[in-house]
Design a protein around this motif. Structure first.
Motif, PDB file in Angstrom:
ATOM      1  N   LYS A 148     -18.082   2.632  15.340  1.00 29.72           N
ATOM      2  CA  LYS A 148     -17.184   1.636  15.924  1.00 29.72           C
ATOM      3  C   LYS A 148     -17.899   0.387  16.416  1.00 29.72           C
ATOM      4  N   GLU A 149     -19.072   0.572  17.028  1.00 31.04           N
ATOM      5  CA  GLU A 149     -19.768  -0.554  17.647  1.00 31.04           C
ATOM      6  C   GLU A 149     -21.214  -0.590  17.156  1.00 31.04           C
ATOM      7  N   VAL A 150     -21.598  -1.689  16.521  1.00 31.89           N
ATOM      8  CA  VAL A 150     -22.973  -1.878  16.060  1.00 31.89           C
ATOM      9  C   VAL A 150     -23.498  -3.167  16.683  1.00 31.89           C
ATOM     10  N   LEU A 167     -24.537 -10.787   8.326  1.00 30.05           N
ATOM     11  CA  LEU A 167     -24.202  -9.813   9.364  1.00 30.05           C
ATOM     12  C   LEU A 167     -22.706  -9.817   9.660  1.00 30.05           C
ATOM     13  N   ALA A 168     -22.108 -11.000   9.641  1.00 30.58           N
ATOM     14  CA  ALA A 168     -20.663 -11.093   9.850  1.00 30.58           C
ATOM     15  C   ALA A 168     -19.919 -10.355   8.734  1.00 30.58           C
ATOM     16  N   GLU A 169     -20.369 -10.551   7.514  1.00 30.08           N
ATOM     17  CA  GLU A 169     -19.744  -9.884   6.369  1.00 30.08           C
ATOM     18  C   GLU A 169     -19.952  -8.366   6.432  1.00 30.08           C
ATOM     19  N   ALA A 170     -21.106  -7.945   6.947  1.00 29.96           N
ATOM     20  CA  ALA A 170     -21.415  -6.515   7.047  1.00 29.96           C
ATOM     21  C   ALA A 170     -20.631  -5.829   8.159  1.00 29.96           C
ATOM     22  N   GLY A 171     -20.113  -6.620   9.122  1.00 32.97           N
ATOM     23  CA  GLY A 171     -19.296  -6.045  10.186  1.00 32.97           C
ATOM     24  C   GLY A 171     -19.981  -5.911  11.523  1.00 32.97           C
ATOM     25  N   PRO A 217     -19.773 -11.639  14.627  1.00 35.42           N
ATOM     26  CA  PRO A 217     -20.413 -11.003  15.772  1.00 35.42           C
ATOM     27  C   PRO A 217     -20.320 -11.867  17.035  1.00 35.42           C
ATOM     28  N   LEU A 218     -20.041 -11.208  18.147  1.00 31.34           N
ATOM     29  CA  LEU A 218     -20.113 -11.867  19.440  1.00 31.34           C
ATOM     30  C   LEU A 218     -21.576 -12.202  19.730  1.00 31.34           C
ATOM     31  N   ILE A 219     -21.790 -13.317  20.424  1.00 32.61           N
ATOM     32  CA  ILE A 219     -23.152 -13.739  20.766  1.00 32.61           C
ATOM     33  C   ILE A 219     -23.332 -13.715  22.287  1.00 32.61           C
ATOM     34  N   LYS A 220     -24.329 -12.955  22.704  1.00 34.21           N
ATOM     35  CA  LYS A 220     -24.694 -12.872  24.113  1.00 34.21           C
ATOM     36  C   LYS A 220     -26.134 -13.359  24.257  1.00 34.21           C
TER      37      LYS A 220
END
Length: 371
Positions: A148-150, A167-171, A217-220
């Protein structure tokens, strides 16, 4: 879930379970924090709530889940930087930890076993994970298998638009980028990286996400407090428009310079991690937690052992048993040096957007790079 065989199902009134998020702070408003986790949990809201509930309740009630809630999969133990506060620069680390990338067959073996059981994979630990040529492939494989979360932590060297797009395409769900200070301070700590170059990469990622209507992906971004402390408001103003969360941490004794005899510990400490997560090094060796950077406590090897047999094995359960004894953590040198059992003092050290900044500092610990 299975309950611990050691004692009752709850920690005694005189025992203190450490905050599972100890040492992690954010500059952000309540609204930004809620937005981050709302986006993160989209399409698995109920499972996410249950996952986070277990994250907090398992340590409190000594519940050992069938599988770790989170597995920290170290894709690489090597790093391209030599930051002055990092244990990877020490002779002890260089002598005891082999610099290597985790093989893709081992990655697949682990994911195949835990898929549908472990909710979260953290693709980083001691080294720079993007050094592993199978990074994107790992994300894609994990998401296809139903993890669920990577997420991952990176110094940002290799996180350009091309990599982010893949990475966005990979999920990929979220990425944390270490940003210790600004301008000259950053350049000094993160040499040979340059602040302007790293900032530009994050800015380009923000534009890319907006242009392509991407939430993930969210960016922190996060950094050590003492590198940010000269001007936390400016740090926040720079990164707020182009990131999803901004965090900071007190400086931990990664270099092992603090004298154990002078460390002040919490009374009746109980570690939460043994009920939450498992760390697998790039060479397959399993570790009790991320504080065991040198692999001093042997609990198994994922090359030869299943995750289940490690998680429920005699060595891991004996470690849990030690932790349940009064001051039992002191039986292990790595635990005595860990930041989790250390007593803290909460100090208001500034403000951002009118919100007080509270620093959870370890008693007796100087917030100074290189110490």
């Amino acid at each position: 879930m299975s309950l611990s065989q050691y004692g009752s199902t709850s920690v005694g009134k005189d025992r203190k379970v450490a905050d599972p998020n100890k040492g992690h702070h954010t500059f952000d408003s309540k609204q930004r924090i809620e937005s981050f986790y709302k986006t993160l949990s989209e399409e698995w809201e109920d499972d996410y709530k249950d996952y986070r509930k277990q994250w907090h309740e398992n340590p409190e009630f000594k519940i050992i889940p069938d599988y770790p809630l989170c597995i920290d999969l170290e894709l690489s133990s090597a790093c391209n930087l030599a930051c002055p506060m990092c244990y990877t620069t020490t002779d002890h680390f260089k002598e005891n930890v082999k610099r290597t990338n985790m093989s893709f067959p081992l990655i697949k073996k682990i994911i195949d076993e835990v898929a549908g059981k472990t909710k979260s994979l953290r693709l980083s630990w001691r080294g720079e994970p993007f050094l592993n040529p199978h990074f994107v492939e790992t994300v894609k494989y994990a998401k296809e298998k139903g993890i669920k979360e990577v997420s991952s932590l990176t110094n940002g060297t290799y996180l350009n638009i091309e990599m982010f797009s893949k990475l966005a395409e990979a999920g990929m769900d979220w990425i944390t980028i270490s940003i210790d200070g600004m301008l000259d301070e950053y350049d000094k700590i993160r040499a040979p990286l340059k602040f302007q170059d790293t900032y530009r990469k994050i800015l380009e990622i923000a534009y890319f996400k907006k242009k392509n209507n991407l939430k993930k992906p969210l960016i922190k971004v996060q950094g050590v407090w003492n590198a940010i402390s000269p001007n936390p408001q400016l740090f926040y103003d720079i990164f707020k428009p182009i990131t999803d969360m901004i965090a900071f941490n007190p400086l931990i004794d990664y270099l092992g310079k603090d004298e154990i005899e002078k460390i002040v510990y919490e009374e009746n400490f109980v570690c939460p991690k043994q009920y939450q997560r498992l760390f697998i090094g790039s060479d397959g060796r399993a570790s009790i937690c991320n504080a065991d950077e040198f692999g001093s406590v042997d609990i198994g090897n994922a090359i030869f052992d299943s995750i289940s047999s490690i998680w429920h094995g005699e060595k891991m359960n004996n470690f849990r048993k030690d932790q349940l004894e009064k001051d039992g953590f002191k039986k292990h040198e790595v635990c005595k040096r860990c930041f989790y059992p250390r007593k803290v003092s909460m100090e208001v050290v500034g403000q951002v957007d009118g919100r007080p900044i509270k620093l959870e500092n370890y008693i007796g610990r100087k917030q100074e790079i290189g110490l």
